[in-house]
Design an enzyme around this catalytic site. Structure first.
Site, PDB file in Angstrom:
ATOM      1  N   ARG A   1      -0.163  14.912  12.734  1.00 37.10           N
ATOM      2  CA  ARG A   1       0.655  14.602  11.561  1.00 37.10           C
ATOM      3  C   ARG A   1       0.726  15.852  10.680  1.00 37.10           C
ATOM      4  NH1 ARG A   1      -1.055   8.821   9.173  1.00 37.10           N
ATOM      5  NH2 ARG A   1      -3.159   9.619   9.224  1.00 37.10           N
TER       6      ARG A   1
ATOM      7  N   CYS B   1      -6.414   8.145   9.106  1.00 37.85           N
ATOM      8  CA  CYS B   1      -6.653   7.639  10.461  1.00 37.85           C
ATOM      9  C   CYS B   1      -6.333   8.683  11.521  1.00 37.85           C
ATOM     10  CB  CYS B   1      -5.799   6.397  10.715  1.00 37.85           C
ATOM     11  SG  CYS B   1      -6.319   4.951   9.779  1.00 37.85           S
TER      12      CYS B   1
ATOM     13  N   ARG C   1      -8.915  -0.356   4.220  1.00 37.96           N
ATOM     14  CA  ARG C   1      -8.064   0.664   3.607  1.00 37.96           C
ATOM     15  C   ARG C   1      -6.695   0.082   3.243  1.00 37.96           C
ATOM     16  NH1 ARG C   1      -6.543   4.881   7.042  1.00 37.96           N
ATOM     17  NH2 ARG C   1      -5.385   5.487   5.190  1.00 37.96           N
TER      18      ARG C   1
ATOM     19  N   ASP D   1       3.686   1.417  12.300  1.00 40.53           N
ATOM     20  CA  ASP D   1       2.515   0.729  11.758  1.00 40.53           C
ATOM     21  C   ASP D   1       2.326  -0.660  12.342  1.00 40.53           C
ATOM     22  OD1 ASP D   1       1.651   2.806  10.192  1.00 40.53           O
ATOM     23  OD2 ASP D   1       2.491   2.046   8.328  1.00 40.53           O
TER      24      ASP D   1
ATOM     25  N   VAL E   1       6.379   7.990  17.290  1.00 35.78           N
ATOM     26  CA  VAL E   1       5.982   8.581  16.015  1.00 35.78           C
ATOM     27  C   VAL E   1       4.574   9.170  16.081  1.00 35.78           C
ATOM     28  CG1 VAL E   1       5.738   8.178  13.527  1.00 35.78           C
ATOM     29  CG2 VAL E   1       7.498   6.947  14.830  1.00 35.78           C
TER      30      VAL E   1
ATOM     31  N   LYS F   1       0.833  -1.208   0.000  1.00 35.18           N
ATOM     32  CA  LYS F   1       0.000   0.000   0.000  1.00 35.18           C
ATOM     33  C   LYS F   1       0.866   1.255   0.000  1.00 35.18           C
ATOM     34  CE  LYS F   1      -1.811   1.864   3.834  1.00 35.18           C
ATOM     35  NZ  LYS F   1      -1.744   3.348   3.807  1.00 35.18           N
ATOM     36  N   ASN F   2       1.809   1.314   0.915  1.00 40.90           N
ATOM     37  CA  ASN F   2       2.643   2.512   1.040  1.00 40.90           C
ATOM     38  C   ASN F   2       3.631   2.648  -0.111  1.00 40.90           C
ATOM     39  OD1 ASN F   2       1.374   3.192   3.441  1.00 40.90           O
ATOM     40  ND2 ASN F   2       2.862   2.111   4.712  1.00 40.90           N
TER      41      ASN F   2
END
Length: 424
Positions: free
Chosen positions: A121, A116, A396, A304, A326, A22-23
């Site tokens: 962020r 999310c 997602r 993650d 993070v 995905k990323n």
């Protein structure tokens, strides 16, 4: 609306193919508009974030089709430089389109991105990078408007290795005149792969995967064909699911080198591993042991996977410590774990997880993408039925988490809201 139902603990054993990243694919989709030629990306997962990005590109005039994991993007008819607010609010990764559209068209506008709710962020570093390349940026309420008659190479310094900001800088710099040096760049495998993708389009990018990336601008790029790598976060989730199921599972289609720190931590927790060129096998025979871990930018432990790790450690033989550096909002899922009987205390930026032999099934809410996947991990270790609702978050980033885990013998399935209403 959809829910996931887990029937209870089962020992897992089997093979699971890992979906494309995905990323990795999302910034490639943004990069595809830097040319007016067709680009084809393969091994693309059929997930909501990909569909969302396709919706944005279609709104802007691009042709997009996804069939059998092959995504074709035709950007020749791109006609708009404003990103649709409805889609942008759904997905934070949409912000990388700002640099790409600006580089191609000389102007771009977008709402502030969503995604999310896992903590603060800010996009300050993104805007800082674009300004360094010569963009004029105006922040108007909830909107960002960027303009540049001429982008020129520059030296960009990031005080923190932001993945998204590094991507935006890259996408703008490849069409800027002259040389750009990105100092303090993110080192994630997805950044290295984006650099390889851009080079496949005819860019000249050097140093991907290091703290200093050099870009020599080109006047134009071409289309290309590229295969995205397996998703290391999905793979890490399934490794932890296998451990929660006290099983033996082979993951195919993922590079072990992308999971070095994850594998190191899971070895400490009692797992055994066999590594291939594009495969990872995990087995769990002895007790699940407590660990201490701190998240951080790659190559440190990925944020993650912090929530899935917490879900796993709820059944460890002792107390574990997790420090999230993070996204502070990651700890919100701890409240859902407690509904399954977990013993977790969060204080001063650290979570202390005191394991117990078994969790108990219950009804819990997926508060975000990775937190939802973490509840699946915990549910696989629980006695009795676990129901997870608000699972649109999970969709997602995971193509079909239930299908994949059933391949290893898990008692897990989707329960759609429509089906429930028909039963009534």
């Amino acid at each position: 609306m959809s829910e996931i139902q887990i029937g209870g603990f089962r020992r897992l054993k089997g093979r699971i193919p890992v979906q494309g990243s995905k990323n990795g694919v999302l910034p490639m989709m943004a990069a595809s508009i830097l040319s007016d030629e067709t680009t084809v990306i393969t091994n693309v997962p059929a997930i909501q974030d990909v569909f969302c990005m396709m919706g944005i590109l279609k709104f802007m005039g691009c042709g997009c089709t996804l069939r059998g994991g092959e995504l074709t993007i035709c950007p020749a008819e791109l006609a708009r430089t404003d990103l649709p607010e409805t889609f942008v609010r759904q997905m934070r990764s949409s912000i990388v389109l700002l640099g790409a559209v600006l580089a191609r068209e000389g102007r771009a506008s977008t709402a502030y991105p969503g995604g999310c709710s896992i903590g603060k962020r800010p996009i300050d570093f993104h805007l800082q990078a674009l300004r360094a390349l010569g963009a004029e940026i105006r922040e108007d309420g909830c909107f960002i408007r960027a303009r540049a008659e001429h982008l020129a190479g520059a030296e960009i310094h990031f005080p923190y290795p932001s993945v998204g900001a590094t991507e935006n800088a890259l996408l703008a710099a490849v069409l800027a005149e002259g040389e750009t040096v990105i100092c303090g760049a993110a080192r994630e495998p997805e950044i290295e792969e984006l650099c390889a993708f851009l080079n496949g389009m005819g860019a000249d990018v050097r140093g991907g995967g290091t703290e200093m990336i050099t870009v020599f601008g080109r006047k134009r790029l071409r289309g290309c064909r590229f295969r995205v790598s397996g998703d290391r976060i999905v793979a890490g989730t399934y490794l932890m699911a296998a451990m929660a199921g006290r099983g033996e599972v082979l993951l195919e289609g993922v590079k072990p080198g992308h999971l070095k720190e994850v594998i190191r931590v899971l070895k400490q927790a009692g797992a055994g591993f066999s590594l291939g060129e594009d495969a990872v096998a995990v087995r769990m025979e002895g007790p699940l042991l407590p660990v201490s871990v701190q998240t951080g930018p790659y190559p440190e432990f990925p944020t993650d996977l912090q929530s899935p790790l917490m879900g796993l450690l709820c059944c460890a033989d002792g107390c574990s410590r997790i420090r999230e550096t993070v996204f502070e909002g990651r700890y919100e899922t701890a409240e859902e774990f407690k509904k399954l009987g977990a013993r977790i205390q969060v204080r001063e930026g650290e979570a202390v997880v005191c394991g117990r032999p078994s969790l108990s099934g219950g009804r819990v809410r997926a508060r975000d993408l990775r937190g939802g996947a973490a509840l699946v991990v915990a549910g696989l270790a629980a006695a009795g039925k676990t129901e997870i609702y608000d699972c649109f978050h999970i969709e997602r980033g995971y193509e079909d988490i239930c299908r994949d885990l059933r391949l290893a013998g898990a008692d897990i399935r989707w329960r759609r809201q429509e089906a429930k209403e028909k039963e009534r």
